[in-house]
Enzyme design. Structure first.
Site: not given
Length: 760
Positions: A175, A338
């Site tokens: 990224d 998560d």
């Protein structure tokens, strides 16, 4: 009539706990005199401590929980009915109720922890019957701004994992080199992104991995992982943070669970760290004291696993692609993608498994600023889930899962209760506000016995992974900075954004953290309160019992604040590469000379060795160089080294060697010597998990309070600071042609099927 033997056995083993629970409920509401309450409290403590003698027995554990609960609820009943200020006195009543709410919050968290830890599980990986059963695996390594050297080490460790080569693909999801960044209007940003894109693409080609950079940075890490799902196709997805290097056994210990349960979506493993966090580094406890995360990974996650509520922790995990597709991939509504992803999948009826075995070695933030930044993100993300996802009401979750998720999310309100406990004594000491109405006899009978039970339970449940007062210290140093994070989420739950945690930082001088001032303000405020309370105790004709109680309470808070100053008084640390202790035989060659060596430790910068027989004549200031060779499966793995240092440890010379250059082969060799044996990680954890009793723990903490506060004050006045120093730099990383085409390629690049079968 057919009997279910398993059910009958369960009922027989649970009956004592059920009877104890009924007895406990009867004792809760009995009106008792102080003398009778004291007898009840001492009897409950006696039963508790007897139950603690067999910690692995579920019945004894539940009995211990019941009688601790009796003491806690008797205290809560007394606290509610006898100690609150009158409503007609708002100056006392309002802060009194706020303190009461903080205490009830802690009691609720105690109840949730009892529920979670009623019967923790210990998983063992099922055996693989044949290689045909093994599914295909895509390994995702998301990266944003990490150094290529760090990524090379993680890629090498991932490539070294035991698994059939034709079923394993490694993906570096970058990224930091997205198309949006490479075409940024700012030429400096665009140039940096293009340079990173080219360098990492070449690195992946050299190491036999796939490189991918998406169009733009939408939805942070979750968006990056979802783009990885779009371009890959394996049955299972493994996620490693950029600094999380896996042990060779990682897939061997995790993948086989998916064959046993077609509804399994997650196998999570613990996060093990090679470097200390700011508390461990600045208080110098890293080598002796259990690490902070061990309480969560060694105890709480095992308890959550019992209720099918162990959750994804962002890395060191295996997930089923089919399950992720049912919820649209990784969740991105909160900044803790998560836990939110796991919540979504649990609500869909999928299952999770937790394997309590360290299978990765990573890095954690070393500076206090980075540490607080990481915890702020966790805090905000968990509260976002609490507010936006409402796990206690989520459809599809079992009652146990609702309690576990709500408890984990609610835990992050601890800064409010911790600061309430820190500041409340000041209201009575300075302003004589009576927000807690009790005499010393009542306090001793109700509060003191409850506190003894609470500390006893902490030692019982977490004694091997958390020393006395250390939890309180971690909470305190986070609380001062996290209160603002809590209120920002409450004001606007969708506002927080994902920030990458800085890793691998070093400090070249001693000094105070840039955010240390609030900790000094708190310390000196508590110190002034301690001095003033002593003056009042001496000067007032009839000092109240409450003043004595509050003065002692404030002294405990002052001890916490003093030790907290040591956490924000940062020690220099010039070590850029973290060592992992190992013990492995090897050979050192130079020309026609060969020496037997024992590798003592290794890092991505070099190795330390001892010579068990005869030592070569090596001058550490020379350019002496040679080749170190280790073997795996009878095959040699060699890498060049050059001398860096010679030192003496316990009467034995230790030779430090560095890598003269770090090409892909070097990183593969580093992965071999550091991560080929999971036992090295387990051994380091086991050596630190030693109980420290309450008395010794309190004495040690008191010593920290004195010594660390003086050290921090010396930094404040400029006496303890050090000048900047120069340190050796690592050899630069060099990327050549594809490593698979180079002569002498290390054998771990293509693990033979026979070896996979042998390990499986």
């Amino acid at each position: 009539m057919k009997f279910d033997v398993g059910y009958m056995h369960m009922m027989c083993t649970k009956w004592p706990a059920l009877l104890a629970g009924l007895l406990g409920l009867c004792l809760l509401w009995l009106p008792l005199s102080l003398q009778a309450q004291l007898i009840l409290s001492l009897a409950a403590l006696g039963v508790m401590f007897f139950g603690m003698t067999r910690p692995e027995n579920t019945v004894f554990r539940l009995v211990t929980f019941v009688f601790c609960g009796v003491l806690a609820l008797r205290y809560a009943f007394w606290r509610t009915t006898e100690t609150l200020p009158s409503f007609s006195e708002p100056m006392n009543f309002i802060p009194g109720v706020l303190l009461y709410i903080a205490e009830m919050y802690c009691l609720a968290m105690l109840a949730v922890s009892f529920f979670m830890l009623s019967d923790p599980l210990k998983r063992v990986a099922p055996k693989v019957r044949s290689l045909e059963e093994l599914p295909s695996v895509d390994v995702f390594i998301p990266t944003y701004n990490e150094d290529p050297e760090l990524l090379a080490a993680t890629l090498a460790a991932a490539k070294s994992m035991i698994y059939p080569r034709d079923r394993l693909s490694i993906w570096l999801l970058d990224d930091g080199g997205t198309e949006a960044k490479r075409s940024n209007k700012d030429p400096a940003v665009a140039l940096a992104a293009k340079r990173r894109h080219g360098q990492l693409k070449a690195l992946c080609k050299a190491m036999g991995a796939y490189y991918h950079a998406r169009q733009k940075n939408d939805h942070a890490k979750a968006g990056n992982l979802n783009d990885g799902l779009r371009i890959s196709k394996a049955d299972l997805v493994v996620v490693f943070d950029a600094d999380h290097a896996p042990a060779r056994e990682f897939l061997k210990e995790t993948v086989s669970f998916f064959k046993e349960d077609p509804k399994l979506f997650l196998v999570q493993t613990p996060h093990y760290f090679l470097n200390p966090d700011p508390l461990e580094k600045n208080l110098r406890t890293f080598r002796s004291m259990p690490s902070e995360n061990e309480m969560f990974y060694s105890v709480l996650q095992r308890g959550l696993d019992k209720w099918n509520a162990s959750f994804f922790c962002g890395s060191a995990a295996v997930l089923r692609r089919k399950a992720l597709e049912t919820v649209g991939g990784f969740s991105g509504q909160s900044i803790t993608e998560d836990c939110e992803t796991a919540l979504s999948l649990h609500a869909k009826g999928w299952h999770s498994v937790y394997v309590d075995k360290p299978l990765i070695a990573g890095l954690q933030p070393e500076t206090f600023v980075a540490f607080i930044g990481q915890r702020s993100r966790w805090c905000q993300g968990m509260l976002q889930i609490l507010i936006l996802n409402r796990p206690f009401l989520a459809k599809g979750l079992s009652v146990g899962q609702r309690i576990c998720y709500a408890g984990i999310n609610l835990f992050w309100l601890f800064p409010l209760s911790r600061l309430a406990f820190m500041l409340s004594p000041l209201l009575y000491i300075f302003f004589s506000l009576e927000i807690y109405q009790a005499n010393i006899q009542e306090f001793g009978v109700y509060a003191l016995t409850y506190l003894i039970a609470s500390f006893g339970m902490q030692s019982y449940l977490y004694g091997k992974v958390r020393w006395p007062w250390v939890s309180e210290l971690y909470e305190y140093v986070q609380s001062i900075m996290l209160v603002g994070s809590i209120f920002s989420v409450i004001r606007n739950p969708r506002k927080p954004t994902f920030n990458v945690t800085a890793k691998g930082q070093t400090l070249d001088s001693n000094g105070l953290s840039p955010i240390a001032i609030p900790y000094f303000v708190m310390f000196f405020m508590l110190l002034a309160a301690a001095a003033y309370s002593m003056w009042r105790l001496v000067s007032e004709p009839v000092a109240s019992d409450l003043l004595l109680i509050v003065a002692l309470w404030n002294m405990i808070n002052l001890g916490l604040a003093g030790a907290g100053l040591g956490v924000v008084a940062e020690r220099r640390d010039l070590r850029r590469n973290q060592r992992l202790p190992i013990r492995r035989h090897g050979l050192l060659r130079q020309g026609t000379h060969t020496w037997n060596i024992i590798l003592i430790d290794a890092s991505s910068g070099g190795v330390s060795v001892q010579f068990p027989e005869h030592e070569p004549d090596i001058n550490p200031d020379s350019a002496w160089s040679g080749m170190i060779e280790v073997r795996r499966g009878g095959r040699p793995i060699s890498f060049p080294v050059t001398i860096r240092s010679v030192r003496e440890v316990d009467g034995t010379k230790m030779f430090g060697f560095a890598y003269p250059e770090r090409v892909p082969e070097t990183f593969m060799a580093i992965a071999e010597i550091m991560y080929s044996d999971q036992a090295a990680l387990q051994d380091r954890i086991s050596r630190r998990q030693v109980r420290l009793d309450f008395v010794r723990g309190t004495l040690r903490f008191t010593l920290w309070s004195f010594t660390e506060s003086f050290r921090a004050i010396s930094y404040l006045v400029g006496l303890g600071k050090t000048k900047k120093t120069m340190s050796h730099s690592d050899a630069p990383m060099m990327v050549k042609q594809n490593i698979a085409q180079m002569p002498g390629t290390p054998p771990q690049m293509a693990t033979p099927i026979a070896e996979v079968q042998a390990h499986a």
